[in-house]
Design an enzyme around this catalytic site. Structure first.
Site, PDB file in Angstrom:
ATOM      1  CG  ASP A 280     -34.172   4.802  20.962  1.00 34.56           C
ATOM      2  OD1 ASP A 280     -33.130   5.425  21.234  1.00 34.56           O
ATOM      3  OD2 ASP A 280     -34.166   3.692  20.410  1.00 34.56           O
TER       4      ASP A 280
ATOM      5  CD  GLU B 218     -41.910   8.460  13.196  1.00 40.51           C
ATOM      6  OE1 GLU B 218     -42.336   9.133  14.161  1.00 40.51           O
ATOM      7  OE2 GLU B 218     -41.183   7.483  13.359  1.00 40.51           O
TER       8      GLU B 218
ATOM      9  CG  ASP C 157     -54.264   1.722   7.099  1.00 36.30           C
ATOM     10  OD1 ASP C 157     -55.358   1.812   6.498  1.00 36.30           O
ATOM     11  OD2 ASP C 157     -53.964   0.761   7.831  1.00 36.30           O
TER      12      ASP C 157
ATOM     13  CE1 TYR D 260     -46.306   2.620  12.183  1.00 28.85           C
ATOM     14  CE2 TYR D 260     -46.666   4.984  12.428  1.00 28.85           C
ATOM     15  CZ  TYR D 260     -47.160   3.724  12.177  1.00 28.85           C
ATOM     16  OH  TYR D 260     -48.492   3.554  11.946  1.00 28.85           O
TER      17      TYR D 260
HETATM   18  P1  NAP Z   1     -43.951   4.086  21.796  1.00 27.73           P
HETATM   19  O1  NAP Z   1     -44.979   3.607  20.835  1.00 27.73           O
HETATM   20  O2  NAP Z   1     -44.206   3.965  23.256  1.00 27.73           O
HETATM   21  O3  NAP Z   1     -42.526   3.339  21.505  1.00 27.73           O
HETATM   22  C1  NAP Z   1     -42.034   3.189  20.249  1.00 27.73           C
HETATM   23  C2  NAP Z   1     -40.839   2.220  20.202  1.00 27.73           C
HETATM   24  O4  NAP Z   1     -39.970   2.717  19.174  1.00 27.73           O
HETATM   25  C3  NAP Z   1     -39.997   2.139  21.477  1.00 27.73           C
HETATM   26  O5  NAP Z   1     -39.627   0.777  21.654  1.00 27.73           O
HETATM   27  C4  NAP Z   1     -38.783   2.999  21.163  1.00 27.73           C
HETATM   28  O6  NAP Z   1     -37.594   2.574  21.815  1.00 27.73           O
HETATM   29  C5  NAP Z   1     -38.636   2.757  19.674  1.00 27.73           C
HETATM   30  N1  NAP Z   1     -37.944   3.842  18.952  1.00 27.73           N
HETATM   31  C6  NAP Z   1     -38.146   5.186  19.010  1.00 27.73           C
HETATM   32  N2  NAP Z   1     -37.308   5.826  18.182  1.00 27.73           N
HETATM   33  C7  NAP Z   1     -36.533   4.857  17.594  1.00 27.73           C
HETATM   34  C8  NAP Z   1     -35.496   4.888  16.634  1.00 27.73           C
HETATM   35  N3  NAP Z   1     -35.079   6.029  16.076  1.00 27.73           N
HETATM   36  N4  NAP Z   1     -34.971   3.706  16.240  1.00 27.73           N
HETATM   37  C9  NAP Z   1     -35.390   2.534  16.739  1.00 27.73           C
HETATM   38  N5  NAP Z   1     -36.379   2.425  17.666  1.00 27.73           N
HETATM   39  C10 NAP Z   1     -36.938   3.603  18.075  1.00 27.73           C
HETATM   40  O7  NAP Z   1     -43.689   5.610  21.410  1.00 27.73           O
HETATM   41  P2  NAP Z   1     -42.633   6.645  21.942  1.00 27.73           P
HETATM   42  O8  NAP Z   1     -41.732   5.977  22.936  1.00 27.73           O
HETATM   43  O9  NAP Z   1     -43.355   7.897  22.315  1.00 27.73           O
HETATM   44  O10 NAP Z   1     -41.809   6.910  20.581  1.00 27.73           O
HETATM   45  C11 NAP Z   1     -42.405   7.558  19.487  1.00 27.73           C
HETATM   46  C12 NAP Z   1     -42.019   6.774  18.260  1.00 27.73           C
HETATM   47  O11 NAP Z   1     -42.733   5.546  18.253  1.00 27.73           O
HETATM   48  C13 NAP Z   1     -42.377   7.398  16.942  1.00 27.73           C
HETATM   49  O12 NAP Z   1     -41.433   8.346  16.520  1.00 27.73           O
HETATM   50  C14 NAP Z   1     -42.465   6.174  16.038  1.00 27.73           C
HETATM   51  O13 NAP Z   1     -41.246   5.969  15.320  1.00 27.73           O
HETATM   52  C15 NAP Z   1     -42.635   5.004  16.970  1.00 27.73           C
HETATM   53  N6  NAP Z   1     -43.819   4.232  16.635  1.00 27.73           N
HETATM   54  C16 NAP Z   1     -43.607   2.966  16.191  1.00 27.73           C
HETATM   55  C17 NAP Z   1     -44.696   2.205  15.783  1.00 27.73           C
HETATM   56  C18 NAP Z   1     -44.430   0.831  15.262  1.00 27.73           C
HETATM   57  O14 NAP Z   1     -43.252   0.431  15.227  1.00 27.73           O
HETATM   58  N7  NAP Z   1     -45.466   0.109  14.842  1.00 27.73           N
HETATM   59  C19 NAP Z   1     -45.994   2.719  15.832  1.00 27.73           C
HETATM   60  C20 NAP Z   1     -46.151   4.026  16.294  1.00 27.73           C
HETATM   61  C21 NAP Z   1     -45.048   4.788  16.693  1.00 27.73           C
HETATM   62  P3  NAP Z   1     -37.397   2.580  23.412  1.00 27.73           P
HETATM   63  O15 NAP Z   1     -38.036   1.315  23.878  1.00 27.73           O
HETATM   64  O16 NAP Z   1     -35.908   2.590  23.573  1.00 27.73           O
HETATM   65  O17 NAP Z   1     -38.073   3.828  23.943  1.00 27.73           O
END
Ligand code: NAP
Length: 270
Positions: free
Chosen positions: A51, A126, A154, A167
């Site tokens: 993703d 988001e 936060d 997220y």
């Molecule tokens: P990352 O922090 O390296 O990975 C974020 C994780 O979120 C990866 O495991 C990714 O899946 C998963 N993900 C992304 N979009 C998703 C969706 N629509 N539904 C379910 N899982 C999803 O960051 P990145 O790879 O650059 O992705 C950016 C995204 O990270 C942001 O849009 C935000 O949603 C997410 N994020 C999550 C958190 C948290 O959950 N605490 C914190 C910061 C950001 P894959 O393993 O398949 O790439």
């Protein structure tokens, strides 16, 4: 018949590079033009990875007009429908039109700074609004033109339905079916004391309503705002206001026969 142009992105991990090479060979042998950079001639984008790679591809193409399909070499892959072992089957389904195009809504933030400049940020998953480093952030929030609360904590996540499983879900937001055209505003560690009051759960906004955000402080380190769109961060020192709403831009995601959002949710989370 005019030749179709297919642009392939991959995230550099071994399986993605191998899959991308195999896919390129198969497509060239069937008469497609294959490249690795999106142009106005691109008829289809194929993104090989997870993703995160999908989000980077969307941003690199500045939210393309053509359809995009994901080949999953990452973890579960919410945006992907094709496995590396099923490339022949995918090409056959693509050529015979055996797929649907799912229109995914996006979210747009317009930041107005004190000097009147406007900066637009678009996201598929988001927008987040936080303070700089570990400072809590103090924000006046309105919905439509109605002042609602003074948020302290936060930060806020403003997620699309497609982004609700990312997220947003990690901080206790709800999973929204991508067919729902809404924005979900989810607080991150909101403070609720005699001094500060804000919602502790997510609130859902319909497409026609925008979220208004005005920082309480306008100068000093506590006034700084970090805004992210799909994890891409921009820092602002002098924000006057931020308006967040559903954008008219959609992402045209190819879904193959058998796609079911709730099966993916079950596989990933239960
Ligand atoms: P990352 O922090 O390296 O990975 C974020 C994780 O979120 C990866 O495991 C990714 O899946 C998963 N993900 C992304 N979009 C998703 C969706 N629509 N539904 C379910 N899982 C999803 O960051 P990145 O790879 O650059 O992705 C950016 C995204 O990270 C942001 O849009 C935000 O949603 C997410 N994020 C999550 C958190 C948290 O959950 N605490 C914190 C910061 C950001 P894959 O393993 O398949 O790439």
């Amino acid at each position: 018949m005019t030749q179709k142009t297919i642009t392939i992105f991959q995230n550099g991990v071994n399986l993605s590079a191998e899959t991308s090479r195999a896919l390129t060979d198969k497509l060239l042998s069937r008469g497609y033009i294959v490249n690795d950079d999106y142009t106005e001639d691109t008829d289809l984008i194929i993104c090989v990875g997870g993703d995160g790679a999908f989000l980077r591809a969307i941003h690199r193409c500045d939210f393309p007009n053509c359809p995009i399909v994901g080949v999953n070499t990452g973890h579960l892959g919410f945006f992907q429908d094709v496995l590396p072992s099923d490339l022949d089957q995918f090409i056959q389904q693509y050529e015979s039109g055996e797929y649907n195009v799912q229109e995914l809504n996006t979210v747009r933030a317009i930041v107005t700074t004190a000097d009147g400049d406007k900066h637009t940020h678009l996201a598929l998953n988001e927008i987040t609004i936080k303070g700089r480093r570990s400072y809590s952030v103090h924000l006046f929030i309105s919905i439509g033109s109605q002042p609602i609360e003074k948020f302290s904590g936060d930060g806020l996540i403003i997620a699309t339905s497609a982004g609700s499983t990312a997220y947003n879900y990690s901080v206790g937001g709800s999973i929204a079916d991508p067919r729902l055209k809404l924005l979900q505003v989810t607080p991150i560690a909101p403070m609720n004391t005699t001094a500060y009051r804000s919602f502790t759960s997510s609130v859902l906004l319909p497409a026609e309503l925008s979220l208004g955000v005005v920082p309480e402080q306008t100068d000093g380190p506590e006034a700084a705002i970090y805004l992210t769109n799909d994890g891409n961060e921009t820092s602002y020192d002098n924000v006057k206001s931020i308006e967040v709403r559903i954008s008219n831009t959609t992402v045209h995601l190819i879904r193959l026969k058998g796609y079911d959002f709730w099966s993916k949710v079950k596989d990933k989370f239960l």
